[in-house]
Design a protein around this motif. Structure first.
Motif, PDB file in Angstrom:
ATOM      1  N   LEU A  59      55.490  28.362 -16.673  1.00 58.48           N
ATOM      2  CA  LEU A  59      56.392  27.625 -17.554  1.00 58.48           C
ATOM      3  C   LEU A  59      57.137  26.502 -16.819  1.00 58.48           C
ATOM      4  CD1 LEU A  59      57.812  30.589 -19.676  1.00 58.48           C
ATOM      5  CD2 LEU A  59      56.069  28.931 -20.324  1.00 58.48           C
ATOM      6  N   PRO A  60      57.756  26.747 -15.642  1.00 57.91           N
ATOM      7  CA  PRO A  60      58.390  25.631 -14.929  1.00 57.91           C
ATOM      8  C   PRO A  60      57.403  24.537 -14.536  1.00 57.91           C
ATOM      9  CG  PRO A  60      59.130  27.727 -14.039  1.00 57.91           C
ATOM     10  CD  PRO A  60      57.992  28.024 -14.961  1.00 57.91           C
ATOM     11  N   LEU A  61      56.180  24.932 -14.206  1.00 54.20           N
ATOM     12  CA  LEU A  61      55.173  23.936 -13.812  1.00 54.20           C
ATOM     13  C   LEU A  61      54.777  23.064 -15.001  1.00 54.20           C
ATOM     14  CD1 LEU A  61      52.872  26.122 -11.526  1.00 54.20           C
ATOM     15  CD2 LEU A  61      54.670  24.523 -10.840  1.00 54.20           C
ATOM     16  N   LEU A  62      54.689  23.661 -16.193  1.00 54.15           N
ATOM     17  CA  LEU A  62      54.373  22.878 -17.386  1.00 54.15           C
ATOM     18  C   LEU A  62      55.488  21.891 -17.715  1.00 54.15           C
ATOM     19  CD1 LEU A  62      52.739  25.473 -19.827  1.00 54.15           C
ATOM     20  CD2 LEU A  62      51.651  23.485 -18.765  1.00 54.15           C
ATOM     21  N   ALA A  63      56.738  22.352 -17.595  1.00 57.38           N
ATOM     22  CA  ALA A  63      57.871  21.453 -17.855  1.00 57.38           C
ATOM     23  C   ALA A  63      57.879  20.298 -16.861  1.00 57.38           C
ATOM     24  CB  ALA A  63      59.182  22.226 -17.782  1.00 57.38           C
ATOM     25  N   LEU A  64      57.617  20.594 -15.595  1.00 59.49           N
ATOM     26  CA  LEU A  64      57.568  19.544 -14.571  1.00 59.49           C
ATOM     27  C   LEU A  64      56.431  18.573 -14.841  1.00 59.49           C
ATOM     28  CD1 LEU A  64      58.916  18.620 -11.940  1.00 59.49           C
ATOM     29  CD2 LEU A  64      57.325  20.081 -10.690  1.00 59.49           C
ATOM     30  N   LEU A  65      55.317  19.075 -15.350  1.00 54.96           N
ATOM     31  CA  LEU A  65      54.184  18.214 -15.698  1.00 54.96           C
ATOM     32  C   LEU A  65      54.557  17.257 -16.824  1.00 54.96           C
ATOM     33  CD1 LEU A  65      51.171  17.482 -15.400  1.00 54.96           C
ATOM     34  CD2 LEU A  65      50.670  19.300 -17.052  1.00 54.96           C
ATOM     35  N   VAL A  66      55.277  17.768 -17.833  1.00 57.02           N
ATOM     36  CA  VAL A  66      55.723  16.916 -18.943  1.00 57.02           C
ATOM     37  C   VAL A  66      56.643  15.812 -18.426  1.00 57.02           C
ATOM     38  CG1 VAL A  66      57.101  16.865 -21.054  1.00 57.02           C
ATOM     39  CG2 VAL A  66      55.432  18.688 -20.703  1.00 57.02           C
ATOM     40  N   ASN A  67      57.589  16.163 -17.540  1.00 55.28           N
ATOM     41  CA  ASN A  67      58.470  15.155 -16.940  1.00 55.28           C
ATOM     42  C   ASN A  67      57.667  14.074 -16.227  1.00 55.28           C
ATOM     43  OD1 ASN A  67      60.604  17.875 -16.154  1.00 55.28           O
ATOM     44  ND2 ASN A  67      61.085  16.293 -17.635  1.00 55.28           N
ATOM     45  N   GLY A  68      56.685  14.492 -15.443  1.00 51.31           N
ATOM     46  CA  GLY A  68      55.889  13.533 -14.679  1.00 51.31           C
ATOM     47  C   GLY A  68      55.072  12.613 -15.565  1.00 51.31           C
ATOM     48  N   ILE A  69      54.489  13.155 -16.645  1.00 51.54           N
ATOM     49  CA  ILE A  69      53.689  12.331 -17.553  1.00 51.54           C
ATOM     50  C   ILE A  69      54.574  11.317 -18.279  1.00 51.54           C
ATOM     51  CG2 ILE A  69      52.297  12.374 -19.647  1.00 51.54           C
ATOM     52  CD1 ILE A  69      51.127  15.019 -18.702  1.00 51.54           C
ATOM     53  N   TYR A 112      66.463  29.964 -34.409  1.00 46.12           N
ATOM     54  CA  TYR A 112      65.224  30.050 -35.174  1.00 46.12           C
ATOM     55  C   TYR A 112      64.212  31.029 -34.583  1.00 46.12           C
ATOM     56  CZ  TYR A 112      66.434  25.985 -38.051  1.00 46.12           C
ATOM     57  OH  TYR A 112      67.027  25.129 -38.936  1.00 46.12           O
ATOM     58  N   LEU A 113      64.133  31.112 -33.247  1.00 47.49           N
ATOM     59  CA  LEU A 113      63.082  31.896 -32.597  1.00 47.49           C
ATOM     60  C   LEU A 113      63.588  33.165 -31.927  1.00 47.49           C
ATOM     61  CD1 LEU A 113      60.990  29.007 -30.987  1.00 47.49           C
ATOM     62  CD2 LEU A 113      60.721  30.082 -33.221  1.00 47.49           C
ATOM     63  N   GLY A 114      64.885  33.273 -31.690  1.00 46.83           N
ATOM     64  CA  GLY A 114      65.421  34.481 -31.079  1.00 46.83           C
ATOM     65  C   GLY A 114      65.636  34.354 -29.588  1.00 46.83           C
ATOM     66  N   GLU A 115      66.266  35.380 -29.027  1.00 44.90           N
ATOM     67  CA  GLU A 115      66.657  35.332 -27.622  1.00 44.90           C
ATOM     68  C   GLU A 115      65.472  35.440 -26.669  1.00 44.90           C
ATOM     69  OE1 GLU A 115      69.525  38.399 -27.188  1.00 44.90           O
ATOM     70  OE2 GLU A 115      71.153  37.231 -28.088  1.00 44.90           O
ATOM     71  N   GLY A 116      64.388  36.094 -27.108  1.00 40.28           N
ATOM     72  CA  GLY A 116      63.212  36.187 -26.248  1.00 40.28           C
ATOM     73  C   GLY A 116      62.623  34.827 -25.940  1.00 40.28           C
ATOM     74  N   SER A 117      62.496  33.985 -26.960  1.00 42.61           N
ATOM     75  CA  SER A 117      61.982  32.627 -26.755  1.00 42.61           C
ATOM     76  C   SER A 117      62.960  31.789 -25.944  1.00 42.61           C
ATOM     77  CB  SER A 117      61.725  31.960 -28.114  1.00 42.61           C
ATOM     78  OG  SER A 117      60.740  32.664 -28.837  1.00 42.61           O
ATOM     79  N   LEU A 118      64.255  32.033 -26.123  1.00 40.52           N
ATOM     80  CA  LEU A 118      65.250  31.311 -25.337  1.00 40.52           C
ATOM     81  C   LEU A 118      65.094  31.615 -23.854  1.00 40.52           C
ATOM     82  CD1 LEU A 118      67.753  29.498 -25.224  1.00 40.52           C
ATOM     83  CD2 LEU A 118      69.157  31.532 -25.585  1.00 40.52           C
ATOM     84  N   ALA A 119      64.747  32.846 -23.511  1.00 39.84           N
ATOM     85  CA  ALA A 119      64.531  33.200 -22.111  1.00 39.84           C
ATOM     86  C   ALA A 119      63.350  32.427 -21.527  1.00 39.84           C
ATOM     87  CB  ALA A 119      64.290  34.702 -21.992  1.00 39.84           C
ATOM     88  N   PHE A 120      62.265  32.306 -22.292  1.00 43.24           N
ATOM     89  CA  PHE A 120      61.119  31.525 -21.826  1.00 43.24           C
ATOM     90  C   PHE A 120      61.493  30.055 -21.640  1.00 43.24           C
ATOM     91  CE2 PHE A 120      58.459  34.805 -24.278  1.00 43.24           C
ATOM     92  CZ  PHE A 120      58.429  35.635 -23.167  1.00 43.24           C
ATOM     93  N   ALA A 121      62.281  29.527 -22.575  1.00 46.91           N
ATOM     94  CA  ALA A 121      62.718  28.140 -22.463  1.00 46.91           C
ATOM     95  C   ALA A 121      63.597  27.939 -21.227  1.00 46.91           C
ATOM     96  CB  ALA A 121      63.478  27.725 -23.724  1.00 46.91           C
ATOM     97  N   ALA A 122      64.447  28.922 -20.921  1.00 46.86           N
ATOM     98  CA  ALA A 122      65.301  28.828 -19.738  1.00 46.86           C
ATOM     99  C   ALA A 122      64.469  28.820 -18.459  1.00 46.86           C
ATOM    100  CB  ALA A 122      66.291  29.989 -19.717  1.00 46.86           C
ATOM    101  N   LEU A 123      63.394  29.615 -18.427  1.00 48.84           N
ATOM    102  CA  LEU A 123      62.506  29.592 -17.263  1.00 48.84           C
ATOM    103  C   LEU A 123      61.809  28.241 -17.129  1.00 48.84           C
ATOM    104  CD1 LEU A 123      60.857  33.134 -17.413  1.00 48.84           C
ATOM    105  CD2 LEU A 123      62.497  32.290 -15.731  1.00 48.84           C
ATOM    106  N   ALA A 124      61.371  27.680 -18.248  1.00 47.39           N
ATOM    107  CA  ALA A 124      60.731  26.362 -18.209  1.00 47.39           C
ATOM    108  C   ALA A 124      61.704  25.297 -17.720  1.00 47.39           C
ATOM    109  CB  ALA A 124      60.198  25.998 -19.599  1.00 47.39           C
ATOM    110  N   VAL A 261      59.018  21.966 -29.365  1.00 48.11           N
ATOM    111  CA  VAL A 261      60.418  21.534 -29.401  1.00 48.11           C
ATOM    112  C   VAL A 261      61.004  21.291 -28.013  1.00 48.11           C
ATOM    113  CG1 VAL A 261      60.838  22.684 -31.594  1.00 48.11           C
ATOM    114  CG2 VAL A 261      61.324  23.902 -29.467  1.00 48.11           C
ATOM    115  N   PHE A 262      60.528  21.984 -26.990  1.00 47.03           N
ATOM    116  CA  PHE A 262      61.132  21.810 -25.656  1.00 47.03           C
ATOM    117  C   PHE A 262      61.011  20.366 -25.153  1.00 47.03           C
ATOM    118  CE2 PHE A 262      61.323  21.974 -21.047  1.00 47.03           C
ATOM    119  CZ  PHE A 262      62.429  22.779 -20.813  1.00 47.03           C
ATOM    120  N   PRO A 263      59.832  19.711 -25.246  1.00 48.75           N
ATOM    121  CA  PRO A 263      59.761  18.305 -24.795  1.00 48.75           C
ATOM    122  C   PRO A 263      60.538  17.333 -25.670  1.00 48.75           C
ATOM    123  CG  PRO A 263      57.575  19.315 -24.847  1.00 48.75           C
ATOM    124  CD  PRO A 263      58.492  20.227 -25.592  1.00 48.75           C
ATOM    125  N   GLN A 264      61.007  17.785 -26.842  1.00 51.80           N
ATOM    126  CA  GLN A 264      61.787  16.908 -27.717  1.00 51.80           C
ATOM    127  C   GLN A 264      63.282  16.961 -27.395  1.00 51.80           C
ATOM    128  OE1 GLN A 264      60.445  14.799 -29.738  1.00 51.80           O
ATOM    129  NE2 GLN A 264      58.351  15.549 -29.633  1.00 51.80           N
TER     130      GLN A 264
END
Length: 380
Positions: A59-69, A112-124, A261-264
């Motif tokens: 997840l952090p690597l994907l977020a970093l990839l989006v930043n770079g692109i 909208y998605l709950g705390e589980g998805s928020l945890a994944f977003a925090a890792l990203a 939604v995360f890249p937005q």
């Protein structure tokens, strides 16, 4: 739609409170409460409910990839905006690739998605934080030393790493990951501690929504240009999300929405902090690496713009979850935002010059006055 309208009402209440809470210090106090109390508590609760797995490190690597692109894309497309001077182009190169999910994305993921998805977003967001705190800082200082012909007087990288580690959100993420490694979850903590953390996390969503309404201040002069640039960013991010969804069809609807939604997320405040550091160093000189007023206008427009995009995604999930629809919407948005810049560039070249009004007027002047023709011939 009912949930979306309820969130919009909270933002509207913030707009109505602008006359009561208008000073920068008051807004800064609310922002400190969000970033140092409510948001860390919410992320801490969300992470302690997650079963830690090694595959989540992607997840952090994907977020970093989006930043770079996003950074590479705007560095190429910036040539299509000749109306922007160099300092504004460098300002946008700092702001547009950055993400601030804490203020613009996390509250809606939680709702909208709950705390589980928020945890994944925090890792990203760990990958995004590495980008905005370290990579963009190095980029800002590189431009500063390049244009001011100075050498570093002290090692600021060490200071930046200390700032990165001492930020409350990052401390909470590290603490929660440490507890998970030792098998400690939210329900293993004493009830007093868990109760306090749960109550603090409950104030996050309304507090951030009120802050969005309070912080909206738009410079009318640059409004059209900024909205065009933010639309370009949103379209490109949507196309990136659609590509990920196409390459990973096994994702469930919750994970797919998170990818969209995360890249937005809105532009981050950290690049502005880096630019402010450079601006302080340049006070004695005549050069200006960044346009600080323009940066503030972009940040002011970015937060409500991203909020509307994210709310639209959650409100029309059935359409946006199809990668082909998402790719088409992103492509249309990207094309619309690039029409005017492309025409402007073509007019400045020889492609459209024979049909331009200015060119015809120049030809008529040269025919009527040979002296003017000779003078124009000497102009490079």
């Amino acid at each position: 739609m009912e949930k979306t309208l309820g969130l919009l009402v909270m933002i509207g209440i913030g707009l109505l409170l602008q006359r009561k809470i208008s000073s920068a210090d008051q807004l800064k106090g609310i922002k400190v409460l969000i970033l140092c109390v409510a948001l860390p508590a919410t992320i801490f609760v969300a992470l302690l409910k997650v079963h830690l797995k090694s595959e989540l490190l992607i997840l952090p690597l994907l977020a970093l990839l989006v930043n770079g692109i996003l950074l590479a894309s705007y560095s190429v497309c910036s040539k299509l905006f000749p109306s922007l001077n160099r300092s504004r182009q460098r300002t946008l190169l700092m702001l547009l690739p950055s993400l601030a999910p804490g203020l613009s994305c996390f509250p809606f993921i939680s709702e909208y998605l709950g705390e589980g998805s928020l945890a994944f977003a925090a890792l990203a967001d760990v990958g995004n934080k590495f980008f905005v705190l370290l990579i963009l800082y190095l980029l800002a200082m590189r431009w500063y030393y390049q244009f001011n012909k100075k050498t570093a007087k002290q090692n600021r990288i060490k200071q930046l790493v200390i700032t990165m580690v001492s930020e409350p959100i990052n401390l909470v993420i590290l603490a929660a990951l440490g507890l998970l490694i030792f098998g400690i979850n939210l329900y293993s903590l004493p009830e007093t501690i868990s109760g306090v953390i749960l109550r603090l996390s409950g104030i996050m969503a309304p507090l951030i929504l009120l802050f969005i309404g309070l912080a909206v201040k738009i410079n009318r002069k640059d409004f059209g240009l900024i909205i065009n640039l933010l639309s370009w960013r949103a379209g490109l991010a949507l196309m990136l999300s659609a590509t990920i969804l196409y390459l990973a069809p096994q994702l469930n609807s919750t994970a797919a929405l998170l990818v969209i939604v995360f890249p937005q997320s809105a532009c981050s405040f950290w690049p502005f902090a880096h630019m402010s550091t450079v601006n302080k160093l340049e006070k004695e000189g005549d050069t200006s690496t960044f346009d600080m007023n323009f940066a503030l206008s972009v940040l002011a427009c970015s937060l409500p713009f991203s909020t509307m995009i994210i709310l639209s995604v959650f409100s029309f999930q059935s359409v946006i979850l199809d990668p082909f629809y998402a790719l088409g919407i992103g492509a249309v948005l990207l094309t619309i935002t690039m029409i005017r810049p492309v025409i402007t560039v073509l007019k400045s070249t020889s492609i459209l010059r024979p049909w331009s009004k200015e060119s015809n007027q120049s030809e008529n002047v040269k025919k009527e006055n040979p002296v003017v023709e000779n003078a124009l011939a000497e102009v490079p």
